[in-house]
Write a protein that holds these residues in place. Sequence first.
Motif, PDB file in Angstrom:
ATOM      1  N   CYS A   1       0.856  -1.180   0.000  1.00 30.74           N
ATOM      2  CA  CYS A   1       0.000   0.000   0.000  1.00 30.74           C
ATOM      3  C   CYS A   1       0.895   1.234   0.000  1.00 30.74           C
ATOM      4  CB  CYS A   1      -0.905  -0.022   1.226  1.00 30.74           C
ATOM      5  SG  CYS A   1      -2.030   1.377   1.291  1.00 30.74           S
ATOM      6  N   VAL A   2       0.769   2.064  -1.010  1.00 33.98           N
ATOM      7  CA  VAL A   2       1.577   3.277  -1.096  1.00 33.98           C
ATOM      8  C   VAL A   2       0.708   4.433  -0.605  1.00 33.98           C
ATOM      9  CG1 VAL A   2       3.003   4.726  -2.584  1.00 33.98           C
ATOM     10  CG2 VAL A   2       2.794   2.268  -3.065  1.00 33.98           C
TER      11      VAL A   2
ATOM     12  N   LEU B   1      -0.950  -7.440  -5.204  1.00 36.99           N
ATOM     13  CA  LEU B   1      -1.869  -6.310  -5.371  1.00 36.99           C
ATOM     14  C   LEU B   1      -1.203  -5.085  -4.784  1.00 36.99           C
ATOM     15  CD1 LEU B   1      -4.823  -5.107  -5.716  1.00 36.99           C
ATOM     16  CD2 LEU B   1      -5.275  -5.958  -3.426  1.00 36.99           C
ATOM     17  N   VAL B   2      -1.267  -3.964  -5.510  1.00 41.05           N
ATOM     18  CA  VAL B   2      -0.741  -2.720  -4.953  1.00 41.05           C
ATOM     19  C   VAL B   2      -1.896  -1.724  -4.848  1.00 41.05           C
ATOM     20  CG1 VAL B   2       0.002  -1.738  -7.191  1.00 41.05           C
ATOM     21  CG2 VAL B   2       1.105  -0.994  -5.076  1.00 41.05           C
TER      22      VAL B   2
ATOM     23  N   VAL C   1       3.000   4.580  -9.538  1.00 37.67           N
ATOM     24  CA  VAL C   1       2.726   3.255  -8.940  1.00 37.67           C
ATOM     25  C   VAL C   1       1.932   2.411  -9.936  1.00 37.67           C
ATOM     26  CG1 VAL C   1       1.525   2.054  -7.064  1.00 37.67           C
ATOM     27  CG2 VAL C   1       2.768   4.194  -6.583  1.00 37.67           C
ATOM     28  N   HIS C   2       0.909   3.013 -10.506  1.00 36.23           N
ATOM     29  CA  HIS C   2       0.043   2.308 -11.464  1.00 36.23           C
ATOM     30  C   HIS C   2       0.848   1.829 -12.675  1.00 36.23           C
ATOM     31  CE1 HIS C   2      -3.912   2.504 -14.043  1.00 36.23           C
ATOM     32  NE2 HIS C   2      -3.379   1.306 -14.007  1.00 36.23           N
ATOM     33  N   ALA C   3       1.717   2.706 -13.205  1.00 37.89           N
ATOM     34  CA  ALA C   3       2.510   2.344 -14.395  1.00 37.89           C
ATOM     35  C   ALA C   3       3.433   1.169 -14.076  1.00 37.89           C
ATOM     36  CB  ALA C   3       3.323   3.551 -14.867  1.00 37.89           C
ATOM     37  N   GLU C   4       4.049   1.214 -12.900  1.00 34.77           N
ATOM     38  CA  GLU C   4       4.945   0.103 -12.546  1.00 34.77           C
ATOM     39  C   GLU C   4       4.152  -1.196 -12.358  1.00 34.77           C
ATOM     40  OE1 GLU C   4       8.253   1.022  -9.942  1.00 34.77           O
ATOM     41  OE2 GLU C   4       8.159  -1.017  -9.115  1.00 34.77           O
TER      42      GLU C   4
ATOM     43  N   CYS D   1      -3.661  -3.264  -9.590  1.00 32.57           N
ATOM     44  CA  CYS D   1      -3.530  -1.952  -8.957  1.00 32.57           C
ATOM     45  C   CYS D   1      -4.888  -1.351  -8.612  1.00 32.57           C
ATOM     46  CB  CYS D   1      -2.767  -1.000  -9.880  1.00 32.57           C
ATOM     47  SG  CYS D   1      -2.518   0.637  -9.176  1.00 32.57           S
ATOM     48  N   LEU D   2      -5.075  -1.119  -7.317  1.00 36.14           N
ATOM     49  CA  LEU D   2      -6.275  -0.420  -6.835  1.00 36.14           C
ATOM     50  C   LEU D   2      -5.893   1.034  -6.590  1.00 36.14           C
ATOM     51  CD1 LEU D   2      -8.425  -1.596  -3.747  1.00 36.14           C
ATOM     52  CD2 LEU D   2      -8.269   0.738  -4.536  1.00 36.14           C
ATOM     53  N   ARG D   3      -6.426   1.936  -7.384  1.00 42.22           N
ATOM     54  CA  ARG D   3      -6.162   3.374  -7.171  1.00 42.22           C
ATOM     55  C   ARG D   3      -7.340   3.972  -6.427  1.00 42.22           C
ATOM     56  NH1 ARG D   3      -3.235   6.366 -12.150  1.00 42.22           N
ATOM     57  NH2 ARG D   3      -3.853   8.113 -10.821  1.00 42.22           N
ATOM     58  N   ILE D   4      -7.045   4.703  -5.346  1.00 48.17           N
ATOM     59  CA  ILE D   4      -8.180   5.249  -4.578  1.00 48.17           C
ATOM     60  C   ILE D   4      -8.838   6.414  -5.302  1.00 48.17           C
ATOM     61  CG2 ILE D   4      -7.384   4.426  -2.327  1.00 48.17           C
ATOM     62  CD1 ILE D   4      -6.551   7.389  -1.761  1.00 48.17           C
ATOM     63  N   ASP D   5      -8.198   6.900  -6.371  1.00 43.55           N
ATOM     64  CA  ASP D   5      -8.884   7.934  -7.160  1.00 43.55           C
ATOM     65  C   ASP D   5      -9.783   7.302  -8.221  1.00 43.55           C
ATOM     66  OD1 ASP D   5      -7.134   7.039  -9.111  1.00 43.55           O
ATOM     67  OD2 ASP D   5      -6.042   8.928  -9.315  1.00 43.55           O
TER      68      ASP D   5
END
Length: 202
Positions: free
Chosen positions: A18-19, A74-75, A88-91, A99-103
Amino acid sequence: MVARTPLLLDLAGRRVTCVGGGPVAVAKVVPFATAGAEVHVISPTCHPDLAAVATHHERQWQAGDLATTPPTWLVVAATGVPAVDDAVHAEAEEAGTWCLRIDGRGPVAVPSVIRDEDLLVAVSTGAPALTKRLRQHLEATLDGRWADAARTLAALRRDPGVRAALAEVPPAERRDRWRRAVDAALDPSPSPPSPAEVLHGR
Ligand SMILES: C[C@@]1(CC(=O)O)c2cc3[nH]c(cc4nc(cc5[nH]c(cc(n2)[C@H]1CCC(=O)O)[C@@](C)(CC(=O)O)[C@@H]5CCC(=O)O)C(CC(=O)O)=C4CCC(=O)O)c(CCC(=O)O)c3CC(=O)O
Ligand SMILES: NC(=O)C1=CN([C@@H]2O[C@H](COP(=O)(O)OP(=O)(O)OC[C@H]3O[C@@H](n4cnc5c(N)ncnc54)[C@H](O)[C@@H]3O)[C@@H](O)[C@H]2O)C=CC1
């Protein structure tokens, strides 16, 4: 509209990175830790509720952070800083990591959940506030007998005696017994048939 596909994940023993460690990261990631995921947080700050269930690396995201051993399954990009969440998403895309983005701009999102042991109801709409309202509405109206039936029938499905009895009958008969076991488990009468007896063909 993003057409996401619902899946059920077993995260036990799997690495989740989690970043970011703010309140939204807490809401998303604490349930993963509760489900047994091995959670690492990379963030200058980390909410105590998250630090309590994760390994906290007190620093900013760095390129290469997803190349972990064991591999990151999962990141969660939870900084809310577009440039960082983009990196983070690109990597993650490069590494084949979910990848779960909170946006809301990643391929993975979490639904609203009603859970009672073996019963799980997951809700998604295009609007999180509506999702939460629908979850609350379903929770208030969901009859407890569905969770009771799930508990009973899931236990029977794991029961070696039941498995052995069902292995001896053809698939069509097996399906019919399960259908009748469901009827029995949901039967509101004072002395309903026993789902176990139905599955054993008695
Ligand atoms: C795409 C998704 C990605 C993900 O996070 O996985 C996402 C994204 C975003 N949420 C935002 C805001 C809010 N989120 C909530 C609540 C929840 N959000 C959850 C999930 C999801 N949220 C995923 C898709 C869900 C689906 O498919 O329906 C729930 C269901 C699950 C959970 O968090 O466990 C949980 C309810 C749990 C429960 O039942 O209680 C509330 C309501 C409240 O807090 O009261 C608000 C404020 C009202 C509003 O803005 O609608 C914003 C804008 C932020 C801003 O504008 O600043 C974004 C970004 C964007 O997409 O715009
Ligand atoms: N998905 C959802 O359900 C919701 C999403 N949101 C979105 O979430 C965001 C706000 O989330 P909060 O947790 O409240 O934010 P916050 O600002 O409280 O937390 C951000 C975290 O990221 C860390 N961080 C910042 N830069 C970093 C870097 N370079 N490397 C690593 N970590 C870094 C910070 O130290 C902090 O721990 C907003 O973008 C909003 O749009 C808001 C509400 C609900």
